[in-house]
Each structure stands twice: as C-alpha cells, then as structure tokens.
Scaffold this motif. Structure first.
Motif, mmCIF file in Angstrom:
data_model
loop_
_atom_site.group_PDB
_atom_site.id
_atom_site.type_symbol
_atom_site.label_atom_id
_atom_site.label_comp_id
_atom_site.label_asym_id
_atom_site.label_seq_id
_atom_site.Cartn_x
_atom_site.Cartn_y
_atom_site.Cartn_z
ATOM 1 N N ARG A 1 -29.146 24.300 4.585
ATOM 2 C CA ARG A 1 -29.225 25.211 3.546
ATOM 3 C C ARG A 1 -29.454 24.820 2.254
ATOM 4 O O ARG A 1 -28.774 24.225 1.544
ATOM 5 C CB ARG A 1 -28.068 26.050 3.478
ATOM 6 C CG ARG A 1 -27.935 26.824 5.053
ATOM 7 C CD ARG A 1 -26.529 27.711 4.976
ATOM 8 N NE ARG A 1 -26.310 27.869 6.204
ATOM 9 C CZ ARG A 1 -25.246 27.367 7.150
ATOM 10 N NH1 ARG A 1 -24.530 26.416 6.524
ATOM 11 N NH2 ARG A 1 -25.014 27.780 8.556
ATOM 12 N N LEU B 1 -26.695 40.265 0.121
ATOM 13 C CA LEU B 1 -26.943 38.805 0.824
ATOM 14 C C LEU B 1 -27.346 38.620 2.075
ATOM 15 O O LEU B 1 -28.465 37.774 2.456
ATOM 16 C CB LEU B 1 -25.790 38.100 0.650
ATOM 17 C CG LEU B 1 -25.300 36.598 1.082
ATOM 18 C CD1 LEU B 1 -26.357 35.817 0.271
ATOM 19 C CD2 LEU B 1 -24.134 36.219 1.008
ATOM 20 N N ILE C 1 -30.628 36.571 3.254
ATOM 21 C CA ILE C 1 -30.751 35.501 4.288
ATOM 22 C C ILE C 1 -31.749 35.748 5.248
ATOM 23 O O ILE C 1 -32.634 34.722 5.680
ATOM 24 C CB ILE C 1 -29.217 35.362 4.972
ATOM 25 C CG1 ILE C 1 -28.162 34.707 4.054
ATOM 26 C CG2 ILE C 1 -29.292 34.658 6.314
ATOM 27 C CD1 ILE C 1 -26.806 34.753 4.234
ATOM 28 N N ASP D 1 -21.310 37.461 -6.404
ATOM 29 C CA ASP D 1 -21.521 36.205 -6.347
ATOM 30 C C ASP D 1 -20.681 35.447 -7.733
ATOM 31 O O ASP D 1 -20.795 34.370 -7.935
ATOM 32 C CB ASP D 1 -22.991 35.593 -6.398
ATOM 33 C CG ASP D 1 -23.656 36.249 -7.483
ATOM 34 O OD1 ASP D 1 -23.396 36.890 -8.454
ATOM 35 O OD2 ASP D 1 -25.138 36.096 -7.834
ATOM 36 N N CYS E 1 -22.530 29.798 -2.048
ATOM 37 C CA CYS E 1 -22.567 28.779 -0.784
ATOM 38 C C CYS E 1 -21.554 29.186 0.023
ATOM 39 O O CYS E 1 -21.704 29.120 1.419
ATOM 40 C CB CYS E 1 -22.410 27.297 -1.271
ATOM 41 S SG CYS E 1 -23.913 26.804 -2.237
ATOM 42 N N GLU F 1 -22.614 32.431 1.971
ATOM 43 C CA GLU F 1 -23.548 32.257 2.986
ATOM 44 C C GLU F 1 -22.886 31.771 4.221
ATOM 45 O O GLU F 1 -23.222 31.977 5.261
ATOM 46 C CB GLU F 1 -24.772 31.297 2.532
ATOM 47 C CG GLU F 1 -25.929 31.295 3.446
ATOM 48 C CD GLU F 1 -26.940 30.350 2.961
ATOM 49 O OE1 GLU F 1 -27.822 30.032 3.931
ATOM 50 O OE2 GLU F 1 -27.079 30.341 1.665
ATOM 51 N N TRP G 1 -22.926 32.875 7.992
ATOM 52 C CA TRP G 1 -23.393 32.044 9.147
ATOM 53 C C TRP G 1 -22.311 31.823 10.156
ATOM 54 O O TRP G 1 -22.602 31.826 11.634
ATOM 55 C CB TRP G 1 -24.202 30.869 8.795
ATOM 56 C CG TRP G 1 -25.650 31.071 8.073
ATOM 57 C CD1 TRP G 1 -25.726 30.707 6.781
ATOM 58 C CD2 TRP G 1 -26.550 31.440 8.948
ATOM 59 N NE1 TRP G 1 -27.204 31.191 6.915
ATOM 60 C CE2 TRP G 1 -27.706 31.731 7.919
ATOM 61 C CE3 TRP G 1 -26.795 32.257 10.165
ATOM 62 C CZ2 TRP G 1 -29.033 32.258 8.201
ATOM 63 C CZ3 TRP G 1 -28.036 32.744 10.408
ATOM 64 C CH2 TRP G 1 -29.052 32.728 9.650
#
Length: 166
Positions: free
Chosen positions: A63, A75, A79, A113, A119, A122, A126
């Motif tokens: 990433r 987001l 992605i 954010d 980071c 995200e 995941w």
C-alpha cells in the motif's frame, strides 16, 4: 411411488365469498412455493460461489499511497478504485454502519481522515475484508441476502482478473 411434496405440508384452502353454494370455487395454496424453494436454492448456490470467489482474491500487501477520505464508505470506494478489486458484501455493510454511527456525534461533520490516520483506516478495512473473505459462512450471507431485497447494492461488481495458478 414418490410424493411431489411432503405429507406433513400445511395446505390452506380458501373458499370464495362470491358464492354461497357448496360448489364454491376453491383455491388451494401451499405454505411454501416451489419457486421460492428454487430461488432460495439458487441464491444459496450463488452466495456459495460468491464466497468462494472472494476467498481467491488476494488482499493487497503493498500500500503505497495515503488515501484522503471523509467517510468510511468513501474510503471503501477509493480503495476499490485504487486496487481494482471488490470489497466483500459484509465489509460494505460494516462501512455503512460505521458511517451511521457518526450521525449525531460532535465530530459528525469533521473529515474522518482528521480523526483517524488514513493508513490505519485502510489497514482496518483490509483486516476486516480478510476476515469476511476467509471466515464468513455462505449460509449466514445467504440469510442476510434473503432478508434484504436491496442486498445487490452492497455487492461490488468490480471483477479483477484472478491469477490462473490459484
């Protein structure tokens, strides 16, 4: 001789109110419709294939960019565009719920954010995605789809090319 339906099946008999004679037209309906069973069976097969397909999509390990975002769903959309792959139905539902949790809080209109580092956000998506792809029961997902006629709105149509060696 095989029966076309179980003998303990409930049958509703409805007589017409338009006639008072004993020869009134009668409509016979079964408690469960064979079309519904077929569609539920087809849905179960579709969800099973969906779940199996999602298991074979690798979670990105590299990433390299920081994605600005104002909402979880935003987001998620970024992605999907950046990595060119779908997010699991359950992940999309989770992102929607996380956005709904912000309604009415003091930071509701503050960009997300600015609250959570991009980071970390995200990586969180995941992680959840990995769990949903690899540990979700297709039976559970099928039951959710059956209870939600708009489930298709949360099933991504982005179909990446899978490595043929998988």
């Amino acid at each position: 001789m095989k029966r076309s339906h179980p003998s303990n099946e409930q049958v509703d008999v409805i007589s017409s109110d338009n006639s008072s004679s004993s020869d009134a037209e009668m409509e016979v309906t079964t408690e469960y419709d064979s079309k519904q069973l077929t569609s539920e069976g087809a849905l179960m097969r579709r969800v099973e294939m969906y779940q199996e397909y999602m298991k074979h999509i690798p979670i990105p390990t590299h990433r390299g960019s920081v994605i600005p975002f104002t909402s979880w769903m935003g987001l998620g959309k970024s992605i999907k565009q950046l990595y060119g792959q779908p997010l699991h139905y359950l992940t999309n539902i989770q992102l929607k719920q996380w956005d709904q949790l912000r309604i009415g809080c003091e930071d509701e209109y503050r960009p997300l954010d600015a609250i959570i580092h991009p980071c970390k956000a995200e990586a969180t998506i995941w992680l959840i995605e990995d769990l949903h792809r690899n540990t979700s029961s297709h039976h559970h997902v099928a039951n959710l789809w059956l209870s939600d006629p708009m489930h298709h709105a949360f099933v991504d149509s982005i179909l990446p090319q899978l490595d043929s060696s998988l």
